[in-house]
Each structure stands twice: as C-alpha cells, then as structure tokens.
Design a protein around this motif. Structure first.
Motif, short mmCIF file in Angstrom:
data_model
loop_
_atom_site.label_atom_id
_atom_site.label_comp_id
_atom_site.label_asym_id
_atom_site.label_seq_id
_atom_site.Cartn_x
_atom_site.Cartn_y
_atom_site.Cartn_z
N ALA A 181 0.81 -1.21 0.00
CA ALA A 181 0.00 0.00 0.00
C ALA A 181 0.85 1.26 0.00
O ALA A 181 0.40 2.32 -0.42
CB ALA A 181 -0.92 0.00 1.21
N THR A 182 2.09 1.16 0.47
CA THR A 182 2.96 2.34 0.60
C THR A 182 3.84 2.54 -0.63
O THR A 182 3.96 3.65 -1.14
CB THR A 182 3.86 2.19 1.85
N LEU A 183 4.45 1.47 -1.07
CA LEU A 183 5.47 1.55 -2.13
C LEU A 183 4.78 1.58 -3.49
O LEU A 183 4.58 0.56 -4.13
CB LEU A 183 6.39 0.34 -2.03
N GLY A 184 4.39 2.78 -3.92
CA GLY A 184 3.66 2.90 -5.18
C GLY A 184 4.11 4.07 -6.00
O GLY A 184 5.29 4.21 -6.31
N THR A 185 3.16 4.94 -6.33
CA THR A 185 3.46 6.03 -7.25
C THR A 185 4.49 7.01 -6.69
O THR A 185 5.23 7.62 -7.46
CB THR A 185 2.17 6.82 -7.54
N GLY A 186 4.55 7.16 -5.37
CA GLY A 186 5.39 8.19 -4.77
C GLY A 186 6.82 8.19 -5.26
O GLY A 186 7.30 9.16 -5.84
N ILE A 187 7.54 7.09 -5.05
CA ILE A 187 8.96 7.06 -5.37
C ILE A 187 9.21 7.17 -6.87
O ILE A 187 10.26 7.62 -7.31
CB ILE A 187 9.62 5.78 -4.79
N THR A 214 -0.85 -10.04 -3.39
CA THR A 214 -0.19 -8.87 -2.78
C THR A 214 1.27 -9.16 -2.47
O THR A 214 2.15 -8.34 -2.75
CB THR A 214 -0.92 -8.47 -1.49
N THR A 215 1.54 -10.33 -1.91
CA THR A 215 2.92 -10.69 -1.57
C THR A 215 3.79 -10.77 -2.80
O THR A 215 4.91 -10.23 -2.84
CB THR A 215 2.94 -12.03 -0.81
N VAL A 216 3.30 -11.42 -3.85
CA VAL A 216 4.08 -11.57 -5.08
C VAL A 216 4.36 -10.21 -5.72
O VAL A 216 5.50 -9.90 -6.09
CB VAL A 216 3.34 -12.49 -6.09
N VAL A 260 6.90 -8.14 -3.62
CA VAL A 260 8.27 -8.62 -3.81
C VAL A 260 8.80 -8.17 -5.17
O VAL A 260 9.96 -7.71 -5.29
CB VAL A 260 8.33 -10.16 -3.68
N LEU A 261 7.98 -8.26 -6.20
CA LEU A 261 8.42 -7.87 -7.54
C LEU A 261 8.81 -6.39 -7.60
O LEU A 261 9.85 -6.04 -8.16
CB LEU A 261 7.32 -8.16 -8.56
N LYS A 262 7.99 -5.53 -7.02
CA LYS A 262 8.33 -4.10 -7.14
C LYS A 262 9.52 -3.72 -6.26
O LYS A 262 10.29 -2.82 -6.62
CB LYS A 262 7.12 -3.23 -6.85
N VAL A 263 9.71 -4.40 -5.13
CA VAL A 263 10.93 -4.17 -4.35
C VAL A 263 12.15 -4.59 -5.15
O VAL A 263 13.17 -3.88 -5.20
CB VAL A 263 10.87 -4.91 -3.00
N LEU A 264 12.05 -5.73 -5.82
CA LEU A 264 13.17 -6.20 -6.65
C LEU A 264 13.45 -5.24 -7.80
O LEU A 264 14.62 -5.01 -8.15
CB LEU A 264 12.86 -7.60 -7.20
N VAL A 265 12.41 -4.67 -8.41
CA VAL A 265 12.60 -3.72 -9.50
C VAL A 265 13.34 -2.48 -9.00
O VAL A 265 14.26 -1.97 -9.67
CB VAL A 265 11.25 -3.33 -10.13
N LEU A 266 12.97 -1.99 -7.83
CA LEU A 266 13.65 -0.82 -7.29
C LEU A 266 15.09 -1.14 -6.88
O LEU A 266 15.99 -0.31 -7.04
CB LEU A 266 12.86 -0.26 -6.11
N LEU A 267 15.32 -2.34 -6.37
CA LEU A 267 16.70 -2.75 -6.07
C LEU A 267 17.51 -2.92 -7.35
O LEU A 267 18.71 -2.61 -7.39
CB LEU A 267 16.70 -4.05 -5.25
N PHE A 268 16.86 -3.37 -8.42
CA PHE A 268 17.50 -3.42 -9.74
C PHE A 268 17.93 -2.02 -10.17
O PHE A 268 19.04 -1.81 -10.66
CB PHE A 268 16.53 -4.03 -10.76
N PHE A 269 17.06 -1.05 -9.95
CA PHE A 269 17.42 0.34 -10.26
C PHE A 269 18.65 0.76 -9.47
O PHE A 269 19.58 1.39 -10.01
CB PHE A 269 16.26 1.27 -9.96
N VAL A 270 18.68 0.45 -8.18
CA VAL A 270 19.80 0.84 -7.33
C VAL A 270 21.10 0.24 -7.85
O VAL A 270 22.14 0.92 -7.94
CB VAL A 270 19.55 0.40 -5.87
N SER A 307 9.63 0.57 -16.08
CA SER A 307 8.24 0.91 -16.41
C SER A 307 7.30 -0.23 -16.04
O SER A 307 6.21 -0.01 -15.51
CB SER A 307 8.11 1.23 -17.90
N ALA A 308 7.74 -1.46 -16.30
CA ALA A 308 6.93 -2.63 -15.92
C ALA A 308 6.78 -2.68 -14.40
O ALA A 308 5.70 -2.99 -13.87
CB ALA A 308 7.59 -3.91 -16.42
N GLY A 309 7.86 -2.35 -13.69
CA GLY A 309 7.78 -2.31 -12.23
C GLY A 309 6.81 -1.26 -11.74
O GLY A 309 6.08 -1.48 -10.77
N ALA A 310 6.77 -0.11 -12.43
CA ALA A 310 5.83 0.93 -12.05
C ALA A 310 4.39 0.47 -12.25
O ALA A 310 3.51 0.73 -11.42
CB ALA A 310 6.08 2.20 -12.86
#
Length: 469
Positions: free
Chosen positions: A50-56, A188-190, A193-203, A313-316
């Motif tokens: 619910a938190t990790l969405g459009t904001g970042i 929700t869990t899947v 995890v996917l969007k956290v991985l996408v952001l870590l990929f960015f890092v 973009s897919a992660g977004a």
C-alpha cells in the motif's frame, strides 16, 4: 455489573461522545466471521504494497531540486515523522485488533462522533486515492505499451472521454478480493516482492554510474531545503497503516500487526533512501528536476539500451496495480467495522461463502471504478492527504487516552515515551495539514459536511451502541 470502560450516556448531545468498550471490540474480533489466514509476511506485504507505489516513481523529481543531493536525508526525515504515528498505530493495532483501523481506535477512546469523522476521513483517503492511483496506472500502462509494442490506447479511452484502463484495474482488483483473503494475500505478496526487486534493480544499475561529484554541494539550501523536501516526500510513506485494517484476518494480530507496521515502514525507508541517493549520485539533481518519470530518466542516461527503462516501467505498472489492490482492501474492511456498528447499512458487513465481505467489495469496486473512469479528480485527490493526517492525529491522541482509561489492557506492543512520542506524531500531522492548499481544505470541508449529514440522518439513529444502552 456494568463494564468499567462503558461510560456512555443514553441521550442528548453528550451521547455523541459515547465510547465503545474495548472489551466489546475485543469480543467482536474474537468471534469474527472473517477468515484468519494472514501471518506476519502477508501483513508486511500488505503495508509495503500500500505504501510503495506512485510516490517514489514520481516524487523524486519534485523533491531533489528543493533539497539538492540531501534529498536522501529528506526521505529519512519524513520517515522519522511517519515513525511517530507508526508507533502509535502499532500499540493500538495490538491492543484493539479489529478491521476498523483508526476508526475503531477512535471509537474506543474518543467517542462515536469522532470515530465517525475518522472513519469518514478513511473512506476519503482510501476511496478517492484508489481512483487517483488507478488513473495514474493508466498513464504508466500507456507508456509501457508504447515502449514495448509501439502502441497506445486511443486518447478517448485513456482519459479524454473515459479512462477505461483505470476502471479495468479497479475491477480486476475487486475480482481478486472477492476471490478470498488468502488469494488476495498471495497476489499482494508476489507483486510487493516484484516491485521491491525492480527498485533494487534500479539501485544496482545506478551504482555503476555513481559519481561523488554529483553529491556536491550536498545540501545547498541547508536545513530548510531538507525539511521542505521532507514535506513533499512524506506522502510517499502513507499506507504503512494498511496492516491495521486486517485485524480480524490476522492469525496472531496482537503479535504480528505491530511488527508488520513497524517493519514495513523500515523496509520502505531503506528502499527510498537507497533509490534517492543512487539516483542523485548517478546523474545529479539537474537531470532529475522536473521529470515526471525521474527513475526512468536516470536509467536512460546511464545505459545505451532501452530494456532497463522498460523493466522499470513494468515495475511501475506492477507497483501501482498492487496499491490499488491493497488500498481497496483497506476500504472494504473499514466499512465492515462501521457497518457492524450500525453507522452504515448492514450490507457492508455481510460475509459471503468465501468468508469475505462480498457485497461490500463489489459495491466499493464498482463505485471506485466509475470514479476512476469518469471523474477528473484534480484537487479532490489531494484532499486524501487531509483525510490521512486527521486519522493519524486521532490515533496519536487515542494512545494517550487509552493509557489513562485502560492501563490494564493487554498490549502486544507499547509505544515508547508516552505521551512524548504520540504528541510529536500529532504535532507533525498538524504541521503538514497546515501547509496544504486552500483548495484542498475546501474539498475536505465539503466532504466533512456531507459526512456529518449522513451521520445525523442515518448513523446516529442506527448506532448499535445506542441501541444497547
């Protein structure tokens, strides 16, 4: 013998301040008709989702010019501000583990009218924000389709006349929720995890382009710039309270819900700080300034290939879709609690064969889908910020009140340094509310008047607490 926590009066204006006994709330939670299937990991995924969405994905380009490279510190400051309220949420989530979140906490501590206002604010926060997020998802989907397939949806179907993708994503989320809480938790869990991985990929990609020269001067606007940017990015943390709406579907709510709230905030903070620091270090503040897709801009500058930006973009798309799912879930559960108390019609608390509030979910899903498809939300979407901050403020007050009225109440987590921490949380909420635009206040004022009319016309006369007096 009457319940010592039941201090209601039978009639008159003072009856608006009648509180719902905590023991009665606990009994309702213990005998819930909802299915208890959520452990710690799904609860964390619910809050992070619910938190990790459009904001970042969009706010970094707005905040970086204000703070300079110190925008990473701004995220940490905003997280600290959110932490005060999160600690208060954690205590009440363990002490009053029901579906109503801040609404139920206010009912137990501050009275029926305040609880109604809080619940009405939550409906604004969840309902309108879901519609707004769905509209944002439509834009990202169009960009993703253009980048991968070279096609875009007709303008008439993607916002000019009707926003079809926005309605579709809401209805898909509704279908998942109707399917059952276990299935919803798995999705929700899947996706989380996917969007956290996408952001870590960015890092990881951004680290390879990191240049220390891009961090100098680190804080060109000083403390004022850091705090100003912190106000901008604070709303990227809204959503950590989502686990508190799952009080009647958690396997061990007293233990797991406080942990989920605090841990989800910690996870989101680490991800935000890493993304902000590596983004600025890779391309500098000037490149980020004014970009609505700042992270994609960073990857385009750093790589000659198009696929990293496409992955982002897919992660977004995944991130925003999962926010629709988790926030829609939260709204239906708040309505369950309000309906059970008689303040809204009983249809919202009826549980179907899969032990989920089927009618509630379908009604909410259709209404939000229509909003997302047809209504240009504009300033109304910004009013969700007030709804959120009012709820946060009431939770901080509730901790102080419940410590005085029920010091004996079992608590799975205790907020440290009461009343200092809750008062700091309340002060931060007041500070952020005061800085919102006049048009936002106007929209919130109209919403509040409508809510009071509904309460006095329906809720007060049908209150289960009043009937039991």
């Amino acid at each position: 013998m009457p319940d010592p926590d039941d201090r209601q009066v039978p009639s008159g204006a003072v009856s608006l301040l009648r509180t719902k006994p905590v023991d009665r709330i606990a009994d309702e939670s213990a005998h819930t008709s909802l299915r208890r299937t959520l452990g710690l990991v799904p609860l964390i995924a619910l809050s992070v989702g619910a938190t990790l969405g459009t904001g970042i994905f969009v706010v970094l380009g707005q905040a970086a010019p204000v703070a300079g490279p110190a925008v990473a510190v701004s995220f940490a400051v905003a997280a600290l501000a959110a932490l005060f309220s999160a600690l208060s949420y954690a205590e009440l989530a363990g002490a009053v583990p029901v579906s109503g979140s801040a609404y139920s906490y206010a009912y137990a501590t501050l009275g029926e009218l305040v609880a109604w206002v809080c619940g009405w604010c939550l409906l604004l926060e969840y309902g309108v924000s879901v519609a707004a997020v769905a509209v944002g998802w439509s834009g990202y989907l169009n960009a993703f389709l253009d980048a991968t397939l070279g096609v875009q949806l007709p303008a008439a179907l993607s916002g000019d006349v009707v926003n079809l993708p926005a309605a579709v994503v809401v209805l898909l989320a509704t279908a998942v929720l109707v399917g059952g809480v276990r299935e919803s938790a798995a999705v929700t869990t899947v996706t989380t995890v996917l969007k956290v991985l996408v952001l870590l990929f960015f890092v990881v990609v951004a680290v390879f382009g990191f240049r220390s020269a891009n961090l100098a001067p680190f804080a060109p606007a000083g403390v004022a710039g850091i705090t100003g940017a912190a106000s901008l990015v604070f709303f990227s943390f809204i959503g950590f309270d989502a686990a508190s709406t799952a009080g009647e579907e958690a396997k061990n709510p007293q233990r797991d819900m406080p942990r989920a709230i605090v841990l989800s905030l910690a996870i989101v903070t680490v991800v935000y700080v890493l993304v902000a620091l590596t983004a600025v270090g890779a391309v500098g503040v000037d490149v980020l300034e004014g970009s609505d897709a700042s992270l994609a801009t960073v990857l385009q500058r750093l790589t000659d290939a198009s696929w990293p930006a496409t992955v982002l973009s897919a992660g977004a798309v995944i991130a925003i879709a999962s926010v629709v799912l988790t926030v829609l879930y939260g709204q239906t559960r708040v309505l369950v609690a309000m309906s059970r108390d008689g303040l809204v019609p009983k249809v919202f608390s009826r549980v179907g064969p899969r032990r989920v509030p089927t009618a509630n979910t379908l009604i909410v899903g259709v209404v939000v889908a229509v909003l997302a498809a047809l209504v240009p939300l504009g300033q109304l979407a910004e009013a969700t910020s007030i709804g959120t901050l009012v709820a946060f403020g009431l939770v901080n007050i509730g901790v102080i009140v419940l410590r005085r009225t029920r010091p004996d109440l079992p608590r799975g987590f205790r907020t440290p340094w009461v009343p200092v921490v809750p008062l700091l949380g309340l002060g931060m909420c007041a500070l952020l509310v005061a800085g919102l635009a006049p048009a936002t206040w106007l929209a919130f004022g109209i919403w509040s008047v409508v809510g009071l009319v509904v309460y006095f016309a329906y809720g007060r006369r049908h209150s289960e607490l009043a009937r039991g007096e």
